[in-house]
Design a protein around this motif. Structure first.
Motif, PDB file in Angstrom:
ATOM      1  N   LEU A  50       0.840  -1.187   0.000  1.00 48.82           N
ATOM      2  CA  LEU A  50       0.000   0.000   0.000  1.00 48.82           C
ATOM      3  C   LEU A  50       0.882   1.245   0.000  1.00 48.82           C
ATOM      4  N   THR A  51       0.262   2.411  -0.033  1.00 48.54           N
ATOM      5  CA  THR A  51       0.932   3.677   0.247  1.00 48.54           C
ATOM      6  C   THR A  51       0.054   4.443   1.230  1.00 48.54           C
ATOM      7  N   PHE A  52       0.655   5.411   1.938  1.00 49.24           N
ATOM      8  CA  PHE A  52      -0.134   6.195   2.890  1.00 49.24           C
ATOM      9  C   PHE A  52      -0.396   7.592   2.336  1.00 49.24           C
ATOM     10  N   ARG A  53      -1.474   8.199   2.843  1.00 49.46           N
ATOM     11  CA  ARG A  53      -1.835   9.542   2.404  1.00 49.46           C
ATOM     12  C   ARG A  53      -1.670  10.583   3.499  1.00 49.46           C
ATOM     13  N   LYS A  54      -1.391  10.135   4.727  1.00 46.50           N
ATOM     14  CA  LYS A  54      -1.170  11.057   5.828  1.00 46.50           C
ATOM     15  C   LYS A  54      -0.306  10.370   6.877  1.00 46.50           C
ATOM     16  N   ARG A  55       0.581  11.128   7.511  1.00 47.94           N
ATOM     17  CA  ARG A  55       1.451  10.583   8.548  1.00 47.94           C
ATOM     18  C   ARG A  55       0.745  10.660   9.897  1.00 47.94           C
ATOM     19  N   LEU A  85       2.053 -20.886   8.866  1.00 49.73           N
ATOM     20  CA  LEU A  85       1.438 -19.770   9.575  1.00 49.73           C
ATOM     21  C   LEU A  85       0.071 -19.539   8.949  1.00 49.73           C
ATOM     22  N   TYR A  86      -0.978 -19.630   9.752  1.00 48.21           N
ATOM     23  CA  TYR A  86      -2.341 -19.371   9.292  1.00 48.21           C
ATOM     24  C   TYR A  86      -2.802 -18.038   9.863  1.00 48.21           C
ATOM     25  N   VAL A  87      -3.416 -17.209   9.029  1.00 45.24           N
ATOM     26  CA  VAL A  87      -3.944 -15.921   9.465  1.00 45.24           C
ATOM     27  C   VAL A  87      -5.415 -15.866   9.084  1.00 45.24           C
ATOM     28  N   ASP A  88      -6.281 -15.746  10.085  1.00 44.90           N
ATOM     29  CA  ASP A  88      -7.715 -15.710   9.812  1.00 44.90           C
ATOM     30  C   ASP A  88      -8.141 -14.373   9.225  1.00 44.90           C
ATOM     31  N   SER A  89      -7.635 -13.283   9.780  1.00 43.90           N
ATOM     32  CA  SER A  89      -8.077 -11.951   9.373  1.00 43.90           C
ATOM     33  C   SER A  89      -7.072 -10.914   9.848  1.00 43.90           C
ATOM     34  N   VAL A  90      -7.061  -9.787   9.131  1.00 44.76           N
ATOM     35  CA  VAL A  90      -6.171  -8.668   9.436  1.00 44.76           C
ATOM     36  C   VAL A  90      -6.984  -7.383   9.346  1.00 44.76           C
ATOM     37  N   CYS A  91      -6.808  -6.509  10.317  1.00 43.73           N
ATOM     38  CA  CYS A  91      -7.423  -5.183  10.276  1.00 43.73           C
ATOM     39  C   CYS A  91      -6.310  -4.135  10.392  1.00 43.73           C
ATOM     40  N   ILE A  92      -6.223  -3.244   9.416  1.00 38.32           N
ATOM     41  CA  ILE A  92      -5.253  -2.147   9.436  1.00 38.32           C
ATOM     42  C   ILE A  92      -6.062  -0.861   9.525  1.00 38.32           C
ATOM     43  N   SER A  93      -5.769  -0.042  10.540  1.00 38.21           N
ATOM     44  CA  SER A  93      -6.534   1.167  10.753  1.00 38.21           C
ATOM     45  C   SER A  93      -5.610   2.327  11.094  1.00 38.21           C
ATOM     46  N   GLY A  94      -6.155   3.532  11.030  1.00 32.76           N
ATOM     47  CA  GLY A  94      -5.356   4.725  11.289  1.00 32.76           C
ATOM     48  C   GLY A  94      -6.151   5.773  12.039  1.00 32.76           C
ATOM     49  N   ASP A  95      -5.452   6.731  12.621  1.00 30.56           N
ATOM     50  CA  ASP A  95      -6.071   7.818  13.350  1.00 30.56           C
ATOM     51  C   ASP A  95      -5.966   9.095  12.520  1.00 30.56           C
ATOM     52  N   PHE A  96      -6.509   9.056  11.299  1.00 28.71           N
ATOM     53  CA  PHE A  96      -6.455  10.219  10.416  1.00 28.71           C
ATOM     54  C   PHE A  96      -7.573  10.105   9.381  1.00 28.71           C
TER      55      PHE A  96
END
Length: 284
Positions: free
Chosen positions: A94-99, A273-284
């Motif tokens: 990905l890329t980010f749009r705000k720090r 390694l099994y991964v059921d789910s991933v959540c990526i979140s931000g405070d912006f």
């Protein structure tokens, strides 16, 4: 509200959800980490050449059928090759749009391939995650920053069960016949350090086919490029002694926001390694 949303209520996201990856819906952008090469794939560093594509799995097993994921039928499966020290890595680019602060949450479990009628609790060497980040093209003093964390489960048959971090990488080297393309294998075995107070015994069930899901959360500040906190299950760890791999910014990686998941085996048997789910979140 998150509490009324079955997909989000098991997470504690920051206000903006960047991505919610439930692998019963597909790969959700997670793919094989391919190393840099030029002219021919043979120029790829050996560490990267061992990687294979992540798979979708129902967690099948021979004694009772399939586990399935924690909430659906499928989980993301990252499988190593069957020789000691083999690694595999899945990446989301990905890329980010705000720090600002970002939060990475996941539910995971790990096992060796169940080819023997015994537990194999020391067969998986490690599982972990890393970020690959870089500032914007107009940032003063922009760096490429790579926080790494792994759960060192075992090594040489010894059950260790502790979290480690890394703040150094291998030397960059050119690939191909020029200086345009460089590569470094940052998951080389050298340079791992114990996270202070990082010993933790995770749930590892009684036979080779059983699994229990664990929760992890890692908070990182893109403005300061530093770790804020880390939690696994009921443990919140002191991150004051943690640091990331740091290097000068590279000319074509501006605003990079990459996430990786990896596994490593300690024996001549595949680690999963099994991964059921991933959540990526931000405070912006």
């Amino acid at each position: 509200m998150n509490l009324s949303n079955p997909g989000l209520s098991r997470f504690d996201p920051l206000p903006r959800i960047i991505t919610l990856d439930e692998f019963s819906r597909g790969h959700c952008g997670w793919s094989q980490l391919v190393g840099n090469y030029e002219n021919t794939l043979d120029t790829m560093l050996p560490g990267y050449a061992q990687h294979t594509s992540a798979m979708l799995s129902t967690l099948p097993h021979w004694d009772a059928g399939s586990h399935g994921g924690m909430r659906g039928s499928y989980a993301l499966k990252i499988a190593t090759r069957p020789h000691p020290g083999a690694q595999n890595v899945a990446i989301k680019r990905l890329t980010f749009r705000k720090r600002g602060p970002i939060r990475f949450e996941a539910y995971f479990t790990f096992k060796p391939e169940a080819t023997e009628l015994k537990l194999g609790e020391t067969d998986v060497r490690s599982v972990g995650f890393l970020f690959d980040l870089q500032g914007g093209d107009r940032d003063d003093g922009a760096e490429r920053v790579m926080p790494h964390l792994r759960f060192l489960n075992a090594e040489g048959g010894q059950h260790l069960q502790k979290w480690q971090f890394k703040n150094e990488t291998t030397k960059f080297q050119p690939v191909g016949d020029g200086e345009k393309t460089l590569s470094h294998y940052h998951l080389a075995p050298e340079g791992w350090q114990d996270l202070p107070g990082g010993s933790q015994r995770l749930c590892y069930n009684e036979i080779a086919t059983k699994v229990n899901w664990s929760y992890l959360r890692f908070d990182f500040d893109l403005a300061e490029m530093k770790a804020l906190s880390f939690q696994c299950n009921d443990r919140v760890f002191d991150m004051s002694g943690f640091d990331s791999i740091r290097m000068p910014a590279m000319k074509n990686l501006w605003c990079m926001l990459n996430f990786c998941l990896f596994a490593e085996t300690d024996v001549a048997r595949r680690a999963f390694l099994y991964v059921d789910s991933v959540c990526i979140s931000g405070d912006f």
